[in-house]
Design an enzyme around this catalytic site. Structure first.
Site, PDB file in Angstrom:
ATOM      1  N   TYR A  82       0.862  -1.186   0.000  1.00 14.71           N
ATOM      2  CA  TYR A  82       0.000   0.000   0.000  1.00 14.71           C
ATOM      3  C   TYR A  82       0.900   1.238   0.000  1.00 14.71           C
ATOM      4  O   TYR A  82       0.823   2.090   0.879  1.00 14.71           O
ATOM      5  CB  TYR A  82      -0.891   0.022   1.245  1.00 14.71           C
ATOM      6  CG  TYR A  82      -2.034  -0.974   1.251  1.00 14.71           C
ATOM      7  CD1 TYR A  82      -2.326  -1.754   0.133  1.00 14.71           C
ATOM      8  CD2 TYR A  82      -2.842  -1.134   2.388  1.00 14.71           C
ATOM      9  CE1 TYR A  82      -3.380  -2.662   0.156  1.00 14.71           C
ATOM     10  CE2 TYR A  82      -3.890  -2.036   2.405  1.00 14.71           C
ATOM     11  CZ  TYR A  82      -4.152  -2.794   1.293  1.00 14.71           C
ATOM     12  OH  TYR A  82      -5.195  -3.683   1.325  1.00 14.71           O
TER      13      TYR A  82
HETATM   14  C1  LIG Z   1      -6.866  -1.677  -7.644  1.00 18.13           C
HETATM   15  C2  LIG Z   1      -5.814  -2.220  -6.716  1.00 18.13           C
HETATM   16  C3  LIG Z   1      -6.114  -3.293  -5.899  1.00 18.13           C
HETATM   17  C4  LIG Z   1      -5.163  -3.826  -5.042  1.00 18.13           C
HETATM   18  N1  LIG Z   1      -5.489  -4.899  -4.276  1.00 18.13           N
HETATM   19  C5  LIG Z   1      -4.547  -5.487  -3.504  1.00 18.13           C
HETATM   20  C6  LIG Z   1      -4.831  -6.661  -2.762  1.00 18.13           C
HETATM   21  O1  LIG Z   1      -5.948  -7.184  -2.784  1.00 18.13           O
HETATM   22  N2  LIG Z   1      -3.838  -7.195  -2.019  1.00 18.13           N
HETATM   23  C7  LIG Z   1      -2.581  -6.640  -1.973  1.00 18.13           C
HETATM   24  O2  LIG Z   1      -1.713  -7.201  -1.306  1.00 18.13           O
HETATM   25  N3  LIG Z   1      -2.306  -5.530  -2.662  1.00 18.13           N
HETATM   26  C8  LIG Z   1      -3.238  -4.943  -3.431  1.00 18.13           C
HETATM   27  N4  LIG Z   1      -2.915  -3.822  -4.145  1.00 18.13           N
HETATM   28  C9  LIG Z   1      -1.545  -3.298  -4.077  1.00 18.13           C
HETATM   29  C10 LIG Z   1      -0.621  -4.079  -5.003  1.00 18.13           C
HETATM   30  O3  LIG Z   1      -0.307  -5.334  -4.445  1.00 18.13           O
HETATM   31  C11 LIG Z   1       0.683  -3.340  -5.201  1.00 18.13           C
HETATM   32  O4  LIG Z   1       0.428  -2.096  -5.806  1.00 18.13           O
HETATM   33  C12 LIG Z   1       1.663  -4.129  -6.064  1.00 18.13           C
HETATM   34  O5  LIG Z   1       2.958  -3.569  -5.923  1.00 18.13           O
HETATM   35  C13 LIG Z   1       1.256  -4.140  -7.508  1.00 18.13           C
HETATM   36  O6  LIG Z   1       2.147  -4.857  -8.309  1.00 18.13           O
HETATM   37  P1  LIG Z   1       2.283  -4.426  -9.836  1.00 18.13           P
HETATM   38  O7  LIG Z   1       3.296  -5.320 -10.468  1.00 18.13           O
HETATM   39  O8  LIG Z   1       0.948  -4.343 -10.459  1.00 18.13           O
HETATM   40  O9  LIG Z   1       2.822  -2.946  -9.676  1.00 18.13           O
HETATM   41  P2  LIG Z   1       4.002  -2.103 -10.324  1.00 18.13           P
HETATM   42  O10 LIG Z   1       3.543  -0.695 -10.188  1.00 18.13           O
HETATM   43  O11 LIG Z   1       4.365  -2.595 -11.670  1.00 18.13           O
HETATM   44  O12 LIG Z   1       5.210  -2.382  -9.343  1.00 18.13           O
HETATM   45  C14 LIG Z   1       5.153  -2.100  -7.953  1.00 18.13           C
HETATM   46  C15 LIG Z   1       6.579  -2.000  -7.401  1.00 18.13           C
HETATM   47  O13 LIG Z   1       7.280  -3.229  -7.632  1.00 18.13           O
HETATM   48  C16 LIG Z   1       8.389  -3.028  -8.502  1.00 18.13           C
HETATM   49  N5  LIG Z   1       8.410  -4.133  -9.473  1.00 18.13           N
HETATM   50  C17 LIG Z   1       7.411  -4.477 -10.325  1.00 18.13           C
HETATM   51  N6  LIG Z   1       7.752  -5.538 -11.054  1.00 18.13           N
HETATM   52  C18 LIG Z   1       9.003  -5.891 -10.668  1.00 18.13           C
HETATM   53  C19 LIG Z   1       9.891  -6.913 -11.081  1.00 18.13           C
HETATM   54  N7  LIG Z   1       9.563  -7.780 -12.041  1.00 18.13           N
HETATM   55  N8  LIG Z   1      11.106  -6.978 -10.497  1.00 18.13           N
HETATM   56  C20 LIG Z   1      11.452  -6.089  -9.528  1.00 18.13           C
HETATM   57  N9  LIG Z   1      10.637  -5.107  -9.096  1.00 18.13           N
HETATM   58  C21 LIG Z   1       9.422  -5.001  -9.662  1.00 18.13           C
HETATM   59  C22 LIG Z   1       8.130  -1.698  -9.175  1.00 18.13           C
HETATM   60  O14 LIG Z   1       9.305  -1.090  -9.638  1.00 18.13           O
HETATM   61  C23 LIG Z   1       7.410  -0.937  -8.094  1.00 18.13           C
HETATM   62  O15 LIG Z   1       8.330  -0.407  -7.176  1.00 18.13           O
HETATM   63  C24 LIG Z   1      -3.866  -3.248  -4.995  1.00 18.13           C
HETATM   64  C25 LIG Z   1      -3.567  -2.160  -5.812  1.00 18.13           C
HETATM   65  C26 LIG Z   1      -4.519  -1.632  -6.662  1.00 18.13           C
HETATM   66  C27 LIG Z   1      -4.185  -0.445  -7.529  1.00 18.13           C
END
Ligand SMILES: Cc1cc2nc3c(=O)[nH]c(=O)nc-3n(C[C@H](O)[C@H](O)[C@H](O)COP(=O)(O)OP(=O)(O)OC[C@H]3O[C@@H](n4cnc5c(N)ncnc54)[C@H](O)[C@@H]3O)c2cc1C
Ligand SMILES: *[C@@H]1O[C@H](CO)[C@@H](O)[C@H](O)[C@H]1NC(C)=O
Ligand SMILES: *[C@@H]1O[C@H](CO)[C@@H](O)[C@H](O)[C@H]1NC(C)=O
Ligand SMILES: *[C@@H]1O[C@H](CO)[C@@H](O)[C@H](O)[C@H]1NC(C)=O
Ligand SMILES: *[C@@H]1O[C@H](CO)[C@@H](O)[C@H](O)[C@H]1NC(C)=O
Ligand SMILES: *[C@@H]1O[C@H](CO)[C@@H](O)[C@H](O)[C@H]1NC(C)=O
Ligand SMILES: *[C@@H]1O[C@H](CO)[C@@H](O)[C@H](O)[C@H]1NC(C)=O
Ligand SMILES: *[C@@H]1O[C@H](CO)[C@@H](O)[C@H](O)[C@H]1NC(C)=O
Length: 539
Positions: free
Chosen positions: A479
């Site tokens: 979060y």
């Molecule tokens: C609509 C919504 C619902 C959500 N619901 C939940 C939930 O139910 N449970 C929960 O736990 N969280 C929830 N979240 C939060 C979510 O888990 C985090 O935002 C998570 O980081 C998203 O991962 P992403 O790959 O989509 O994000 P990104 O924005 O792509 O990455 C998030 C972070 O991780 C890093 N990162 C991404 N991919 C890699 C990689 N391959 N290697 C190294 N670093 C990397 C990025 O640089 C960034 O710092 C929710 C968020 C949103 C917007």
């Protein structure tokens, strides 16, 4: 040595000149090949593909590729800093090349999997940067026999769930409620969902991983060692390297599960309901997860008046009869009837929790719903002891005053209590009864609108101070919230990192710093809230 560093310096200047030009100034002649592209072409074994994976600012597809995985509209405005280049790797070699080449020309890399970061750290940076966008790397392979899966970081939670369901109706995986989360960010940051009381977090089921480190090497668990493998299960991937895939152990789920949503307003004694919820939800049978959603709502009783609606949204890993009997005994104020319950398959419960329309097919989870975003702000807190009735009554007043900010209470207990707080970097285990998410989402752009809703969220957060964890007041990495501290990697970067680091990681922060210092001493992998190195420790 001297020669190569001046070469790097020269190519960096070249690079910046050619890539900083605004699209409006570009003439019809194509720009000369950038040093980055040259480096990438010569450093990857599939050099013929390189021209298909690099989007510079002059490319017609640049804007749509950038916007596809923006999930917070706050970072989709003209003043948001934009990447010089977006690289969309098709395989591990491309990832290796992108790391080596970005490093060699001295430009920062931001890694994006699903783009759900609440503060945009995966696609926004104040320094010149390149985005490594993982969306093409999304293979999911399921081994039903041995009950595990290999999932690439660009896959979404929905794609993972769908592929598990295709192969087995009795296997599942504990991860987020939203089905468009990227595996890369979600799993490296913890990953919780509606089965957390039974199975814990996603990271509690990771058994191997592949990562590209700062030197461009591909490492699996054995090669990276147990320290780094520990760090990328909750410490955030972005401080340590590029996670290419995770190997996860699947869990056994029943063929039929039960869900319900039951709500009460203040006029219907919601306060009593919430007081009973906080006693029951963290201690009841661990097959039951009851999320409590609190939001301001217009009163049906008194016209023009605002009340609070308390909705209990549940998943039970069992049948409705058993659930109604269980709650009749332990949570009588809910008044749950069998008619309020729906029995369904686990995959349908995912669709229902993710707010798909009734009757939606599992295929709907494959829709990545790209280029969709509202403006949003989120914050988090951990609650260690029950909140008093007066505390809640004061909270209702605050919420009604602001009228827009909602709260979600996610109960802990069950499996979460059984895992030690240093088993993974995620420290919030036994001793927590629930986690709070502060949530406000709006549609209208504008700095004054932003400020209004941010301010309301912060005021509500301030009101909650006496009721939540202290010294430090802890927060959940997934979060992401930049209010709790940011790093500008100046002289006191360690001290800056300590401020947000202990909130996210508590006593695990020091071990993360040690690992970071060992695997990325030059701090190439960094963002506003990444783990600092020891060398930046100045007293
Ligand atoms: C609509 C919504 C619902 C959500 N619901 C939940 C939930 O139910 N449970 C929960 O736990 N969280 C929830 N979240 C939060 C979510 O888990 C985090 O935002 C998570 O980081 C998203 O991962 P992403 O790959 O989509 O994000 P990104 O924005 O792509 O990455 C998030 C972070 O991780 C890093 N990162 C991404 N991919 C890699 C990689 N391959 N290697 C190294 N670093 C990397 C990025 O640089 C960034 O710092 C929710 C968020 C949103 C917007
Ligand atoms: C590969 O990348 C390195 C940077 O680590 C660079 O110095 C080198 O020139 C590249 N290789 C080729 C053949 O260009
Ligand atoms: C845009 O970039 C893509 C990917 O590298 C490439 O395939 C395409 O030809 C480029 N388009 C233009 C108009 O330059
Ligand atoms: C994904 O899986 C397919 C089919 O098994 C395979 O051909 C492809 O090489 C894989 N892609 C990656 C990036 O691993
Ligand atoms: C639960 O079921 C009862 C009995 O059918 C009904 O009166 C009540 O409205 C239902 N509650 C909800 C929230 O659906
Ligand atoms: C709320 O609680 C009061 C006092 O316990 C009780 O008299 C009243 O009937 C309850 N109202 C509802 C709608 O349950
Ligand atoms: C970003 O803004 C553009 C307009 O500039 C709009 O077309 C697009 O839908 C927006 N995307 C998101 C994710 O908000
Ligand atoms: C960093 O430290 C050096 C030496 O102590 C000092 O000269 C410099 O001004 C400091 N820089 C910042 C940004 O504080």
């Amino acid at each position: 040595m001297g020669k190569s560093s001046s070469l790097v310096h020269f190519s960096m200047i070249f690079f910046l000149i050619f890539l900083h030009v605004s699209p409006l100034l570009v003439t019809s002649t194509p720009p000369p090949e950038s040093p980055f592209l040259k480096c990438l072409t010569s450093n990857t074994s599939f050099s013929n593909q390189v021209s298909n994976i690099v989007f510079d600012q002059t490319n017609a597809s640049y804007a749509s590729i950038l916007q596809a995985y923006i999930r917070n509209a706050k970072f989709n405005i003209s003043t948001t800093p934009k990447p010089l280049i977006i690289v969309t790797p098709l395989n591990e070699h491309h990832v290796q090349g992108a790391v080596v080449c970005a490093k060699s020309i001295g430009v920062k890399l931001r890694i994006r999997s699903g783009g759900h970061d609440y503060e945009g750290t995966s696609y926004v940076s104040k320094e010149p940067f390149i985005i490594l966008d993982m969306f093409n790397m999304r293979n999911v392979s399921i081994d039903v026999q041995n009950e595990f899966a290999v999932v690439q970081s660009g896959a979404t939670t929905g794609e993972l769930y769908y592929n598990i369901w295709k192969k087995s109706k009795v296997l599942g995986f504990p991860a987020g409620v939203c089905v468009t989360l990227g595996i890369g960010g979600h799993l490296s940051g913890g990953g919780y969902g509606s089965m957390m009381r039974k199975f814990g977090l996603s990271i509690d089921h990771v058994i191997d991983a592949r990562i590209v480190d700062v030197n461009g090497r591909i490492l699996d668990r054995k090669a990276m060692g147990e320290d780094l493998f520990w760090a990328i299960r909750g410490g955030g991937g972005a401080s340590f390297g590029v996670i290419v895939s995770y190997t996860i152990k699947l869990v056994r789920i029943p063929e039929i599960v039960t869900t319900f949503v039951v709500g009460k307003t203040l006029e219907q004694n919601a306060t009593e309901l919430v007081l009973q919820w906080q006693e029951v939800a963290p201690s009841i049978d661990d097959r039951l997860f009851m999320r409590l959603l609190l939001q301001p709502s217009s009163s049906a009783v008194e016209k023009g008046k605002t009340t609070i609606l308390a909705n209990v949204n549940a998943l039970f890993l069992g049948g409705a009869d058993e659930l109604v009997a269980l709650l009749g005994k332990e949570f009588p104020l809910l008044g749950l009837k069998k008619e309020n319950c729906s029995e369904m398959s686990w995959v349908d419960s995912l669709l229902s929790w993710a707010n798909f329309e009734k009757g939606a097919k599992p295929e709907a989870m494959l829709d990545r719903r790209t280029n969709m975003a509202s403006f949003l702000k989120r914050k988090s807190d951990f609650v260690e002891k029950p909140i008093s009735k007066e505390g809640y009554e004061g909270l209702w007043k605050e919420m009604i005053k602001y009228d827009k900010v909602g709260l979600a209470f996610n109960p802990y207990g069950g499996k979460m209590n059984e895992i030690s707080s240093d088993a993974t970097p995620f420290p919030h285990r036994a001793g927590n009864i629930f986690k709070i998410q502060y949530s406000v989402t709006w549609k209208e752009p504008g700095i004054d609108v932003d400020e209004k809703f941010m301010d309301q969220t912060r005021k509500l957060f301030k009101y909650m101070t006496p009721f939540v964890s202290k010294n430090p007041r802890r927060a959940f990495l997934n979060y992401r919230d930049i209010d709790i501290g940011i790093n500008n990697f100046g002289n006191d970067s360690y001290q800056q990192g300590l401020v947000y680091g202990v909130k996210y990681f508590n006593n695990n922060f020091q071990r993360l710093v040690k690992i970071k210092s060992a695997v990325d001493p030059g701090n190439f992998f960094s963002n506003e809230q990444s783990i600092p190195t020891h060398s930046s420790h100045k007293s």
